[in-house]
Scaffold this motif. Sequence first.
Motif, PDB file in Angstrom:
ATOM      1  N   SER A 180      -0.221   3.710   4.841  1.00  0.00           N
ATOM      2  CA  SER A 180      -0.552   3.267   3.527  1.00  0.00           C
ATOM      3  C   SER A 180      -0.102   1.728   3.452  1.00  0.00           C
ATOM      4  O   SER A 180       0.817   1.424   4.570  1.00  0.00           O
ATOM      5  CB  SER A 180      -0.124   4.037   2.309  1.00  0.00           C
ATOM      6  N   GLY A 181      -0.516   1.103   2.570  1.00  0.00           N
ATOM      7  CA  GLY A 181       0.034  -0.310   2.354  1.00  0.00           C
ATOM      8  C   GLY A 181      -0.727  -1.484   3.318  1.00  0.00           C
ATOM      9  O   GLY A 181      -0.131  -2.358   3.387  1.00  0.00           O
ATOM     10  N   LEU A 182      -1.785  -0.838   3.757  1.00  0.00           N
ATOM     11  CA  LEU A 182      -2.482  -1.965   4.768  1.00  0.00           C
ATOM     12  C   LEU A 182      -3.502  -2.677   3.908  1.00  0.00           C
ATOM     13  O   LEU A 182      -4.075  -3.754   4.553  1.00  0.00           O
ATOM     14  CB  LEU A 182      -3.171  -1.046   5.866  1.00  0.00           C
ATOM     15  N   ASN A 183      -3.873  -2.523   2.546  1.00  0.00           N
ATOM     16  CA  ASN A 183      -4.762  -3.225   1.906  1.00  0.00           C
ATOM     17  C   ASN A 183      -6.214  -3.172   2.331  1.00  0.00           C
ATOM     18  O   ASN A 183      -6.921  -4.131   2.376  1.00  0.00           O
ATOM     19  CB  ASN A 183      -4.248  -4.533   1.575  1.00  0.00           C
ATOM     20  N   ILE A 184      -6.507  -1.980   3.387  1.00  0.00           N
ATOM     21  CA  ILE A 184      -7.731  -2.022   3.524  1.00  0.00           C
ATOM     22  C   ILE A 184      -8.742  -1.302   2.601  1.00  0.00           C
ATOM     23  O   ILE A 184      -9.873  -1.608   2.355  1.00  0.00           O
ATOM     24  CB  ILE A 184      -7.820  -1.055   4.918  1.00  0.00           C
ATOM     25  N   GLU A 185      -8.216  -0.489   1.831  1.00  0.00           N
ATOM     26  CA  GLU A 185      -8.933   0.373   0.879  1.00  0.00           C
ATOM     27  C   GLU A 185      -7.804   0.440  -0.436  1.00  0.00           C
ATOM     28  O   GLU A 185      -6.572   0.057  -0.222  1.00  0.00           O
ATOM     29  CB  GLU A 185      -9.250   1.788   1.103  1.00  0.00           C
TER      30      GLU A 185
END
Length: 454
Positions: free
Chosen positions: A190-195
Amino acid sequence: MKTKLSVLSAAILSATLLVSPAISHAKLPVSVNGQQLPTLAPMLDKVTPGVVSIRVSGSKEVRQRVDPFDFFFGNPQRQPRAEKRPFSGLGSGVIIDASDGHIVTNNHVIQDAEKIIVTLQDGREFEAKLVGSDPQSDIALLEVDGDDLTEVKLADSDELRVGDFSVAIGNPFGLSHTVTSGIVSALGRSGLNIEGYEDFIQTDAAINQGNSGGALVNLNGELIGINTAILGASGGNVGIGFAIPSNMMKSLVDQILEYGEVRRGSLGILGSNVNAGVAKAFGLETKQGAIVNEIIEDSAAEKAGLKVNDVIVSIDGKKIHSFMELRSKIATSGEGKTVKLGIIRDGKNKTVKVKLGGMSDTATAADKMHRNLTGATLEAGQTDDGKEGVVIKSIDSNRAPAARVGLEEGDVILMVNRTRVESVRDLSKAVDDVEGYIFLRVQRGTRIFNVQIQ
């Protein structure tokens, strides 16, 4: 280039015709020294008919770029003008219910599409209708009217372990039913700022453009994830791909089928990640999880008896690694669902049952307004000198989109472009009404400045 390629092809063909009578084709052995050679072919024979290629077409608005200065002080004639332009695209999908013709894919595959064509492995084509979608989690559900469909059985993605074998099936670059293999590289990414909501399976099975919406399966041919994104500067495979876990996908699809939309669950806390520093300060043995910093009044968390400084380490017996992972699992579980949270309170392990509320039960609505406000919690408030506006009560982390555009906890949003806002509802409506660039007029202490979010 075309001429050279044609000549080369012709030369190879001629050579083949000349020597073919003298060639005897030996049959490859299926075993060596009595041992069966390893192969995925029998599993793929059963699974690949359940993976489809998706072709979309439509039109969408394209806005001309103008100097942002004009939005506030410039010539009205230079405001952005939108025009419709046709587009087409390719992706993949997975049949999850053969009797009802239900196919799951990514929202970004079918977004803005006016026509969706699904092609099966046997060549049959169907025009699909969109049942529902959720942009924040990037899931869409399609339906086709067809007979003799093959569905892919779902696995329990919560049982996955790093190192398990994985196989990706999809339509990369339009090459239908391409199969690649690898392992599960990581879980709970998480925290990838993809979604907006991320709880990805990471895999090194090759995933490329066009694989989006395709299947990630285990060696039993069971669906463990929906291939969604890749990490690579060139836009091609570098061995880091991400898939939405099958359990998360099923929860979202079930909500779409029951309500016609995704009704997100809400715990009603503000929190942060447990790290080595937090663990030392609180005397924790674990260095992973989510610490509760604040509990929103009358929320599901308050009703269940959660307290500030509780450390949440699991949901329904499954470990969580970060606050962002907790946020995603809670949101995608759905409004009204009861979950068991494993917590550490004053050094003791406890289990707390929580019936999740809905997103409307809390002030957290920023992620629904705009992708670059994701991570921010908003509420109506005032500046120090008494101006009405929308206060950023908190931001999940310094990697959240809201933080990356320059917003900070305590900022007060006064205007969207030239529209005054005095409530969260005002802000949401103002953002929706803007066509083109979106600027927030923000006050931080005595300083007033603009933040561009689009």
